[in-house]
Structure formats: C-alpha cells, structure tokens
Design a protein around this motif. Structure first.
Motif, PDB file in Angstrom:
ATOM      1  N   ASN A  71       0.817  -1.217   0.000  1.00  0.00           N
ATOM      2  CA  ASN A  71       0.000   0.000   0.000  1.00  0.00           C
ATOM      3  C   ASN A  71       0.850   1.267   0.000  1.00  0.00           C
ATOM      4  OD1 ASN A  71      -2.510  -1.356   0.040  1.00  0.00           O
ATOM      5  ND2 ASN A  71      -2.267  -1.713   2.257  1.00  0.00           N
ATOM      6  N   VAL A  72       2.030   1.172  -0.658  1.00  0.00           N
ATOM      7  CA  VAL A  72       2.881   2.364  -0.750  1.00  0.00           C
ATOM      8  C   VAL A  72       2.151   3.476  -1.491  1.00  0.00           C
ATOM      9  CG1 VAL A  72       5.043   3.245  -1.688  1.00  0.00           C
ATOM     10  CG2 VAL A  72       4.975   0.976  -0.652  1.00  0.00           C
ATOM     11  N   TYR A  73       1.496   3.097  -2.566  1.00  0.00           N
ATOM     12  CA  TYR A  73       0.622   4.011  -3.295  1.00  0.00           C
ATOM     13  C   TYR A  73      -0.697   3.287  -3.516  1.00  0.00           C
ATOM     14  CZ  TYR A  73       4.876   6.651  -4.309  1.00  0.00           C
ATOM     15  OH  TYR A  73       6.035   7.368  -4.192  1.00  0.00           O
ATOM     16  N   PRO A  74      -1.788   4.011  -3.578  1.00  0.00           N
ATOM     17  CA  PRO A  74      -3.079   3.348  -3.777  1.00  0.00           C
ATOM     18  C   PRO A  74      -3.195   2.793  -5.200  1.00  0.00           C
ATOM     19  CG  PRO A  74      -3.341   5.733  -3.833  1.00  0.00           C
ATOM     20  CD  PRO A  74      -1.926   5.475  -3.407  1.00  0.00           C
ATOM     21  N   SER A  75      -3.918   1.688  -5.321  1.00  0.00           N
ATOM     22  CA  SER A  75      -4.207   1.155  -6.646  1.00  0.00           C
ATOM     23  C   SER A  75      -4.986   2.194  -7.430  1.00  0.00           C
ATOM     24  CB  SER A  75      -5.019  -0.138  -6.538  1.00  0.00           C
ATOM     25  OG  SER A  75      -4.278  -1.129  -5.857  1.00  0.00           O
ATOM     26  N   ALA A  76      -4.691   2.293  -8.714  1.00  0.00           N
ATOM     27  CA  ALA A  76      -5.295   3.377  -9.486  1.00  0.00           C
ATOM     28  C   ALA A  76      -5.253   3.050 -10.970  1.00  0.00           C
ATOM     29  CB  ALA A  76      -4.560   4.688  -9.220  1.00  0.00           C
ATOM     30  N   LYS A  77      -5.897   3.897 -11.722  1.00  0.00           N
ATOM     31  CA  LYS A  77      -5.802   3.875 -13.172  1.00  0.00           C
ATOM     32  C   LYS A  77      -4.813   4.958 -13.607  1.00  0.00           C
ATOM     33  CE  LYS A  77      -9.229   0.960 -14.399  1.00  0.00           C
ATOM     34  NZ  LYS A  77      -9.096  -0.199 -15.303  1.00  0.00           N
ATOM     35  N   SER A  78      -3.984   4.623 -14.572  1.00  0.00           N
ATOM     36  CA  SER A  78      -3.102   5.638 -15.145  1.00  0.00           C
ATOM     37  C   SER A  78      -3.488   5.850 -16.603  1.00  0.00           C
ATOM     38  CB  SER A  78      -1.634   5.209 -15.057  1.00  0.00           C
ATOM     39  OG  SER A  78      -1.361   4.148 -15.953  1.00  0.00           O
ATOM     40  N   VAL A  79      -3.412   7.097 -17.025  1.00  0.00           N
ATOM     41  CA  VAL A  79      -3.725   7.458 -18.408  1.00  0.00           C
ATOM     42  C   VAL A  79      -2.554   8.269 -18.960  1.00  0.00           C
ATOM     43  CG1 VAL A  79      -5.304   8.676 -19.945  1.00  0.00           C
ATOM     44  CG2 VAL A  79      -6.192   7.514 -17.924  1.00  0.00           C
ATOM     45  N   SER A  80      -2.001   7.802 -20.063  1.00  0.00           N
ATOM     46  CA  SER A  80      -0.929   8.544 -20.727  1.00  0.00           C
ATOM     47  C   SER A  80      -1.329   8.797 -22.168  1.00  0.00           C
ATOM     48  CB  SER A  80       0.399   7.783 -20.678  1.00  0.00           C
ATOM     49  OG  SER A  80       0.297   6.554 -21.356  1.00  0.00           O
ATOM     50  N   GLU A  81      -1.067  10.007 -22.626  1.00  0.00           N
ATOM     51  CA  GLU A  81      -1.373  10.403 -23.994  1.00  0.00           C
ATOM     52  C   GLU A  81      -0.168  11.154 -24.558  1.00  0.00           C
ATOM     53  OE1 GLU A  81      -6.163  11.230 -23.609  1.00  0.00           O
ATOM     54  OE2 GLU A  81      -4.743  12.867 -23.217  1.00  0.00           O
ATOM     55  N   SER A  82       0.117  10.916 -25.809  1.00  0.00           N
ATOM     56  CA  SER A  82       1.207  11.646 -26.452  1.00  0.00           C
ATOM     57  C   SER A  82       0.876  11.876 -27.917  1.00  0.00           C
ATOM     58  CB  SER A  82       2.534  10.887 -26.330  1.00  0.00           C
ATOM     59  OG  SER A  82       2.506   9.692 -27.070  1.00  0.00           O
ATOM     60  N   TYR A  83       1.475  12.919 -28.455  1.00  0.00           N
ATOM     61  CA  TYR A  83       1.317  13.281 -29.866  1.00  0.00           C
ATOM     62  C   TYR A  83       2.656  13.807 -30.355  1.00  0.00           C
ATOM     63  CZ  TYR A  83       0.196  16.090 -33.976  1.00  0.00           C
ATOM     64  OH  TYR A  83       0.193  16.627 -35.234  1.00  0.00           O
ATOM     65  N   SER A  84       3.031  13.438 -31.572  1.00  0.00           N
ATOM     66  CA  SER A  84       4.282  13.941 -32.139  1.00  0.00           C
ATOM     67  C   SER A  84       4.134  14.089 -33.646  1.00  0.00           C
ATOM     68  CB  SER A  84       5.451  13.000 -31.816  1.00  0.00           C
ATOM     69  OG  SER A  84       5.268  11.735 -32.422  1.00  0.00           O
ATOM     70  N   ASN A  85       4.898  15.016 -34.207  1.00  0.00           N
ATOM     71  CA  ASN A  85       4.975  15.151 -35.656  1.00  0.00           C
ATOM     72  C   ASN A  85       6.322  15.713 -36.038  1.00  0.00           C
ATOM     73  OD1 ASN A  85       4.964  18.077 -35.738  1.00  0.00           O
ATOM     74  ND2 ASN A  85       2.761  18.044 -35.391  1.00  0.00           N
TER      75      ASN A  85
ATOM     76  N   TYR B 207       6.557  17.418 -29.811  1.00  0.00           N
ATOM     77  CA  TYR B 207       6.206  16.260 -28.981  1.00  0.00           C
ATOM     78  C   TYR B 207       5.462  16.760 -27.753  1.00  0.00           C
ATOM     79  CZ  TYR B 207       6.699  12.295 -25.813  1.00  0.00           C
ATOM     80  OH  TYR B 207       6.449  11.272 -24.928  1.00  0.00           O
ATOM     81  N   ARG B 208       4.244  16.201 -27.534  1.00  0.00           N
ATOM     82  CA  ARG B 208       3.444  16.548 -26.354  1.00  0.00           C
ATOM     83  C   ARG B 208       3.051  15.259 -25.644  1.00  0.00           C
ATOM     84  NH1 ARG B 208       0.458  19.631 -30.206  1.00  0.00           N
ATOM     85  NH2 ARG B 208      -1.308  18.200 -29.918  1.00  0.00           N
ATOM     86  N   SER B 209       3.099  15.275 -24.324  1.00  0.00           N
ATOM     87  CA  SER B 209       2.673  14.107 -23.548  1.00  0.00           C
ATOM     88  C   SER B 209       2.024  14.558 -22.244  1.00  0.00           C
ATOM     89  CB  SER B 209       3.862  13.183 -23.254  1.00  0.00           C
ATOM     90  OG  SER B 209       4.779  13.797 -22.375  1.00  0.00           O
ATOM     91  N   ARG B 210       1.125  13.710 -21.736  1.00  0.00           N
ATOM     92  CA  ARG B 210       0.435  13.978 -20.475  1.00  0.00           C
ATOM     93  C   ARG B 210       0.253  12.651 -19.752  1.00  0.00           C
ATOM     94  NH1 ARG B 210      -3.174  17.967 -18.536  1.00  0.00           N
ATOM     95  NH2 ARG B 210      -4.608  17.181 -16.922  1.00  0.00           N
ATOM     96  N   TYR B 211       0.634  12.608 -18.468  1.00  0.00           N
ATOM     97  CA  TYR B 211       0.513  11.386 -17.673  1.00  0.00           C
ATOM     98  C   TYR B 211      -0.245  11.714 -16.385  1.00  0.00           C
ATOM     99  CZ  TYR B 211       1.753   7.304 -14.875  1.00  0.00           C
ATOM    100  OH  TYR B 211       1.702   6.177 -14.089  1.00  0.00           O
ATOM    101  N   GLU B 212      -1.283  10.911 -16.117  1.00  0.00           N
ATOM    102  CA  GLU B 212      -2.069  11.070 -14.892  1.00  0.00           C
ATOM    103  C   GLU B 212      -2.199   9.719 -14.211  1.00  0.00           C
ATOM    104  OE1 GLU B 212      -5.710  13.336 -15.032  1.00  0.00           O
ATOM    105  OE2 GLU B 212      -5.172  14.105 -17.012  1.00  0.00           O
ATOM    106  N   GLU B 213      -2.054   9.738 -12.893  1.00  0.00           N
ATOM    107  CA  GLU B 213      -2.203   8.508 -12.112  1.00  0.00           C
ATOM    108  C   GLU B 213      -2.923   8.836 -10.813  1.00  0.00           C
ATOM    109  OE1 GLU B 213       0.504   5.256  -9.671  1.00  0.00           O
ATOM    110  OE2 GLU B 213       1.408   6.356 -11.338  1.00  0.00           O
ATOM    111  N   GLY B 214      -4.106   8.239 -10.652  1.00  0.00           N
ATOM    112  CA  GLY B 214      -4.866   8.424  -9.419  1.00  0.00           C
ATOM    113  C   GLY B 214      -5.097   9.889  -9.111  1.00  0.00           C
ATOM    114  N   GLY B 215      -4.820  10.257  -7.853  1.00  0.00           N
ATOM    115  CA  GLY B 215      -5.031  11.635  -7.429  1.00  0.00           C
ATOM    116  C   GLY B 215      -3.798  12.499  -7.546  1.00  0.00           C
ATOM    117  N   PHE B 216      -2.698  11.984  -8.125  1.00  0.00           N
ATOM    118  CA  PHE B 216      -1.488  12.782  -8.266  1.00  0.00           C
ATOM    119  C   PHE B 216      -1.693  13.876  -9.316  1.00  0.00           C
ATOM    120  CE2 PHE B 216       0.459   8.550  -7.107  1.00  0.00           C
ATOM    121  CZ  PHE B 216       0.695   8.902  -5.784  1.00  0.00           C
TER     122      PHE B 216
END
Length: 766
Positions: A340-354, A387-396
């Motif tokens: 339980n170091v960190y709570p179980s969660a969903k992570s979403v990562s998105e990136s775009y490049s050209n 290059y653009r990216s976004r990472y989200e995990e739980g409440g962070f």
C-alpha cells in the motif's frame, strides 16, 4: 612504439612486388558482345580457362567486357547468356587479346521451359549471380529478389525489408557502385536488375568505412522512354499499409524520376502486463495491466531525382519532403502497489508527435581512367519536431511535457582510389558528419537544450593482390569527434579506426576470408542532453552529457564453397564494445533516476553455417542455417547467455507462379543496452503470380500463433528490476496482400534506385 614498428613491417610486406610471390604473367581479353541484330548484350557470363584456373567476368551495359587471366599457350573462352546459344573458342593466351563476339538466339522457345546459362561464377574478387527468369517473376522488389536468389552469405527478411550478412558483419549495399540501403533496394524492380555481385573483401569503390562485405546491384540502363509504376502492400489482421506511385523518363544519358507515397500503421498492446520492483524506502513492486493502448503512425513523402550518366561519370541530385505524425498514442493501465505504498489506481498517458523534414542529397563519381576514380557526396536535412505528452495517475498531479525541436543534419564525403600496376590500390576517404539540435521543453520540467556533434574522418587504405589467389586490405583511419551540450566547453576526442582483412581464393570454387577492425561511435544527442523529465511521482529520466564514445571491435573468419547444386558458407565471429553505453538506474532522494552511463564491455561470439541447395534449374531452392551464440557483459550489470539459433528457407517456382516460406526458431537475445528479449518462433508462407506487369502476392506470418502474439523483455538493474510481457497484434498472426502494376512507354521499364528515408531526426528526450 613497438606497435608502430609492427605496422610499418606489415605495410612493407604488403607493398612488396607481386613477383616475389609468383612469376605468373597476367594478360586480358577485351571486346564487346552483341546479338545477331547488332544490339549490345549486358550481363553476359564470360569464363576463361587458363593454366588450370578459371577466370570470370560479365559484359557491361554497352556490351563491353574485360577479363584478366594468367598467361598460357592455349586458353578457352566461353560466353553464355539466357536465351542465347553458348559460344566457346580457343586462342593463344600469351598476350592481351581483343575479340568481339556475336551470340545467336535460341531457335525454339517452349511454354514453361527455360534454358539457363550458368547463373553463378566466381571471379578474382567477387561472386557474380545472374537472376533467373523464375526468380524475377516471383518478386516485385529488389529485396524480394535477393530473398528468392538465396545467396548463402546474405540474409534477407522479406517482411521487415532488411538485408544483412549472415556472419553479422557490416554489409554494404551498393547500386551501380553507389552506396545505398535496403530501402532503395526495395524500390528497384526485379526485371531491371542485370546481376548481383557479392564481395567477401570489398575493393575499389566498395572499400569504404563501415563496410566489411559488399553486395553491388547492377541495373539495366536505358536511353529512351519511361514508365509509371504503382504498388501497394496492405496487412489485414495487423492494420498497416504502404502505397506509392513512381514515374520515370529517360532521354539519352539523363533520367528524371518523381515519386510520392504514404504509409500508415496502427497497433495495440491491450493485455500487456508488467512487473517493476523499486528498491526505494520502502521498497515496493508495481504491477501493471494494459486495459487499452493504441498507437497510430502516418507518413507521407514526395521525391524528385535527376541523374546524368556520362561515359566516365555519374551525377545524381535528389530533393525530398516527408511528413511524419503519430496522432494517437493512448494508454490506460490498471496499477497496483505492494505494501500500500501508493493506492491502486488507473493511469492514463497520452502523447502526440509530428515532424516535417526537407532533405537534399548530391552524388558524383568520375572515372578519369582505368587507374583513377574520384567520388564525392553531400546531403542535408532539417527536421522540425513537436512532442506533447500527459501522464495522470490516481489523485497525483498530472505530469505534462511539451517539447519543440529543430534538428539539422549535414554529411559530406570524398573518396579517391588509385590503382598501381603491381596489383596494389591506394584509397583515401574523407568524411564529415554534423548533427545540431535545439530543443525547448515546457510543462512540468521546463528546460532548453542546445546540442551539437561533429565527426571528421580521414581514412587512408591500401589493397594488394598477390597473383590471382590472395588479396590483403589495410586501413588506419583517424576519427576526430567533437560535441557540445548547452554552454559547456566543446569536447574533442581522437580515435583510430584500424582494419585488416584478406581473401584467399583456394581453388576457383572456394575461398577463405578474414576481417578485423576497430571503430568508434558518439552517443546520440537524445542521450547526451542535460534535460530532466519527471515521469511519475517516484521516477525521473535524464540525459548524461559526460558519456564517453563507445569503441566497437569486430573480427570474423569465413569459408565459402561452391558446388554445382550446393553452396556453403561457414563463419566464426567476435563482436565487442569497449566503453559500452548502457541505461543506468540509481536512487537519489528516494527517487528512481533512469540515466545513461559508460560502463564495462560487451562481448558476443558467433559460430554458424549457411547452406543453400539448388535443384530443377534453380526452380527449387532450400537454405538451412544453424548458429550458436555466446554473449556476456562486464561492468555493473554482469550477465552471460548461451543461445542456439536455426533458420530455414524454401523457394519454388513454376511458370508465372512462385511459392516461398521461412522459419526462424525461438530466440533469447542479450542486448548491449542491457536488456533481455525473448521471442517465439517466426515463420511465414507466400504465393505470388506475375503476368504482363501485374504482380499479386498473398502471404501470411505466424498464422498459428493466434491473433495476438507476445514477447518478453526483462532485466535486473539492482535497484530496479523489470519484467514485461508484451501482447500485440504485430507479434501475432498476420495476413497481407501485395499488388503492383507498371506500364511502359517507349522501352522496357527501369525501376530506379530511390532512397526514401521518411524518419525525422530529433534530439528530444522522450
């Protein structure tokens, strides 16, 4: 000092006159070969038998030929070509001979019957292969034709489009004596390939830096007319497609070529699982399951090329514009942590490049005479990347990166070769390679990066032939590498690039060759920048501007034997890297930091055999290739691996139809990065039909492995241990359809060698 004295001794031995090794006199036969209508014949096989030896050559695009041989009282010359009667005559061979030859057509042509001349012969410094009609009919690209020809020293991946040497040395691909790559070879039309020359020990224009073996594709030349060619390849289960149209026009010695194309690919990794162990305080294990991950890629390009061929020169100018885009790279993962170091969660990562890349390249070769050749080449490309990216995990808090990059790449080189009368050849190669990047990072970890690398090469070389049996090649190059990151002082390093190789023609049907060299490479700009990217709440990724240049070492020994129906190549090879560049993990302030380090050495030993059996006038061909590998790493991450490998390939053709298949056994690879990669067996089958410019091929790959295949990646870095089972459509069953059609006007069409490099160069740390 002792090394310098030793090198002087070796050079003195090389420069000793050939007469000290044998008192044989070399003469030559020259002339032209035409048909009964007075038309020049290219690709005619010429064999000269003299003093118990056989010497070979082929006619050029205007029917001209030259074959050197050992002087004798009586010699026999034989001229053979597909569709013509073989012509043989005897002559006195005590001096140079001039003989023009006329070949007569075969009187009767039957459906489904092909009378072939010998399609392979061994010359002084090369083995020449003439593609058969059935091999040509079973292919619609130059790469596929090489696959069908099954040259024992060459390995071809028909799906990936790669061409390499079976002994894993550096194979140089040349088209009409100009250095090219597998991408250009893929765009050659098989019917326009006159012959394929293979060099165990490259000489002349083929003896360039970075080339241990060489294959030269000799194309047919035209002076009028043109063609239009369109082709597609579409994968069904794994969505991927390549589409292109190309037009060419010849007038005299000038050719104009225009080309446009588009590629797309889409794959998903849903079902991929991973386990990562972090030795932080407290330590924990992170488990991840990919609920959804999809990646799309698009590429469009246009190209314009002009070439001018003179009697002794060849000039090429090419301009290209390419656009690359990854519009969708989305991943949704289910994460869980032990303790339980960190709570179980969903992570979403998105990136775009050209990336948008215009490029220009020039090439010019001049043969002043039979003894002096000069060539130069220059190229420049500019890439504008986003290059653009976004990472989200739980409440962070979300981690955002937004990078813009401008990347300049310039290359230039000069080569000069002079042939001496005593069997020696002196070569001088000068090259300069410049890479410059400016990257601006915005978001969670803002920074700016200015990076530059410049590499200057000066490589003198000397080749000497001792009679008709043995040739020796020596090189002692200098590599001056300079790099600069941001406001740091420029750093310059000096490296040597020595090389020694030789080839011994044992009896006209077999030869023994060896090669050994040492090189250097500068780490990529994306590894050496000072940028630091926040990956997650407990992970950071950064470059290392203090990385040393790696120094690769290669040594190999190979033996080749040619029988009437069977060819064999056996080889032993060592590959090593001193000051190996690796991924390195460390803990700072209870954060896991991934960076790069120069640590330890990489060593790999290979033993293998490649045998090719040809039956039914080359209509049926079989290749078997067993191999053994031993790999070990020294330094922080000590590892070793023993591995057996096996590859088999089958080709059969009849009339307008051809069938092929291949099998590659499961394998585990220990890379120098370091990283373990474990894959299942890889196999494929295909059937094709060719008729009047229309080519249709249907193929499948790994059809019994299920819709989604998998591979494993893993390594223990001490403070960080990772294991990933990758599940993806592009690793599973695959079905594809290839179509191509071309129509000619004014002549039979020539499929040009076109370099289409659609990749964008970038210094962005991702």
């Amino acid at each position: 000092m002792r090394q310098f004295v030793f090198l002087l001794g070796v050079l003195a031995a090389v420069l000793m006159p050939a007469e000290l090794f044998g008192q044989t006199e070399t003469v030559k036969i020259t002339g032209t070969v035409k048909n009964a209508r007075g038309e020049a014949l290219a690709g005619v096989n010429i064999l000269v038998k003299s003093a118990g030896e056989t010497f070979g050559g082929t006619s050029g695009r205007k029917g001209e030929y030259t074959v050197s041989f050992t002087a004798a009282d009586t010699v026999t010359a034989s001229f053979s070509h597909v569709g013509y009667h073989t012509y043989t005559f005897s002559m006195q061979g005590n001096g140079d001979v001039r003989r023009d030859v006329v070949l007569t057509d075969k009187g009767v042509v039957l459906d489904e019957v092909e009378v072939t001349a010998s399609n392979m012969h061994m010359g002084d410094d090369r083995v020449t292969y003439i593609p058969t009609r059935r091999q040509v009919n079973g292919a619609n690209t130059g790469v596929m034709l090489l696959f069908n020809m099954m040259i024992p020293q060459i390995m071809v991946d028909p799906m990936g489009g790669s061409v390499s040497a079976v002994d894993k040395t550096q194979l140089g691909i040349f088209i009409d004596e100009r250095k090219a790559d597998a991408g250009e070879l893929a765009r050659l039309r098989p019917k326009d390939i006159a012959k394929v020359e293979y060099y165990d020990t490259p000489t002349g224009v083929f003896a360039q830096s970075g080339v241990d073996r060489a294959v030269n594709i000799v194309t047919k030349k035209y002076t009028s007319g043109g063609y239009v060619d369109a082709r597609t390849t579409t994968h069904v289960i794994y969505p991927q497609g390549n589409y292109s149209v190309q037009g060419s026009f010849d007038k005299g010695d000038v050719n104009i070529l225009a080309m446009a194309g588009s590629n797309f690919g889409r794959t998903d990794y849903t079902g991929t699982t991973s386990r990562e162990e972090y030795m932080l305080a407290p330590s924990f294990t992170k488990s991840s399951y990919v609920d959804h991950r999809e990646t799309k890629s698009l590429s469009d390009y246009g190209l314009l090329r002009a070439t001018v061929r003179g009697k002794r020169s060849y000039f090429l100018a090419q301009a290209m514009l390419s656009w690359n885009e990854s519009p969708d790279n989305t991943a949704v993962n289910s994460l869980s942590y032990t303790g339980n170091v960190y709570p179980s969660a969903k992570s979403v990562s998105e990136s775009y490049s050209n990336g948008l890349t215009p490029a220009l390249s020039l090439f010019h070769q001049v043969r002043f005479n039979d003894k002096n050749i000069f060539l130069w080449h220059a190229s420049y490309s500019y890439s504008r990347n986003k290059y653009r990216s976004r990472y989200e995990e739980g409440g962070f808090a979300p981690i955002i990166n937004n990078a813009h990059d401008k990347y300049h790449k310039a290359q230039a080189g000069l080569n000069y070769m002079h042939t001496f009368g005593n069997g020696g050849q002196l070569g001088m190669e000068v090259g300069n390679f410049l890479n410059k990047s400016r990257s601006v990072y915005r978001g969670t970890s803002p920074s700016e990066q200015d990076m530059l690398t410049n590499e200057f090469l000066f490589i003198p070389s000397y080749t000497h032939r001792f009679g008709k049996k043995f040739s020796l090649f020596m090189r002692f190059g200098v590599d001056i590498s300079t790099y600069k990151v941001n406001g740091m002082k420029s750093r310059t390093r000096l490296f040597t690039r020595p090389a020694l190789s030789g080839d011994y023609n044992i009896d006209g049907t077999s030869n023994l060759s060896f090669t050994a060299y040492m090189g250097s490479f500068v780490p990529s700009l994306s590894m050496m920048n000072e940028a630091e990217l926040r990956v997650s709440e407990y992970e950071v990724k950064r470059g290392n501007p203090d990385l040393k240049s790696g120094k690769p070492i290669t040594a190999s020994l190979s033996y080749s034997k040619y029988w009437n129906k069977f060819s064999l190549s056996a080889y032993a090879k060592y590959d090593g890297v001193i000051d190996n560049n690796i991924s390195f993990y460390t803990v700072e302030d209870n954060m896991m930091v991934q960076t790069y380090a120069c640590d330890g050495n990489y060593n790999k030993y290979t033993l293998g055999v490649s045998g090719v059996l040809r039956l039914l006038s080359n209509s049926l061909q079989l290749r078997l290739m067993p191999e053994f590998f031993h790999t070990n790493l020294t330094g922080t991450y000590k590892e070793r691996l023993n591995q057996l490998g096996f590859y088999a390939q089958l080709y059969y053709s009849t009339g307008a139809y051809s069938f092929s298949g291949y099998y590659n056994a499961p394998q585990t690879i220990l890379s120098s990065t370091p990283w373990y990669y474990k894959s299942k067996c890889n196999y494929g089958l295909s059937a094709s039909w060719n008729h009047r410019g229309l080519f249709i091929q249907v193929g499948c790959q790994n059809i019994f492995n299920g819709k989604r295949g998998h591979a494993e990646n893993y390594f223990d870095y001490g403070v960080y241990d990772t294991f990933e089972k990758t599940v993806s459509r592009n690793l599973g069953a695959n079905v594809y359809v290839s179509l191509s059609y071309s129509f000619d006007f004014g002549r039979q069409v020539q499929r040009q060698d076109v370099n289409v490099d659609t990749s964008s160069k970038s210094g962005i740390l991702k």
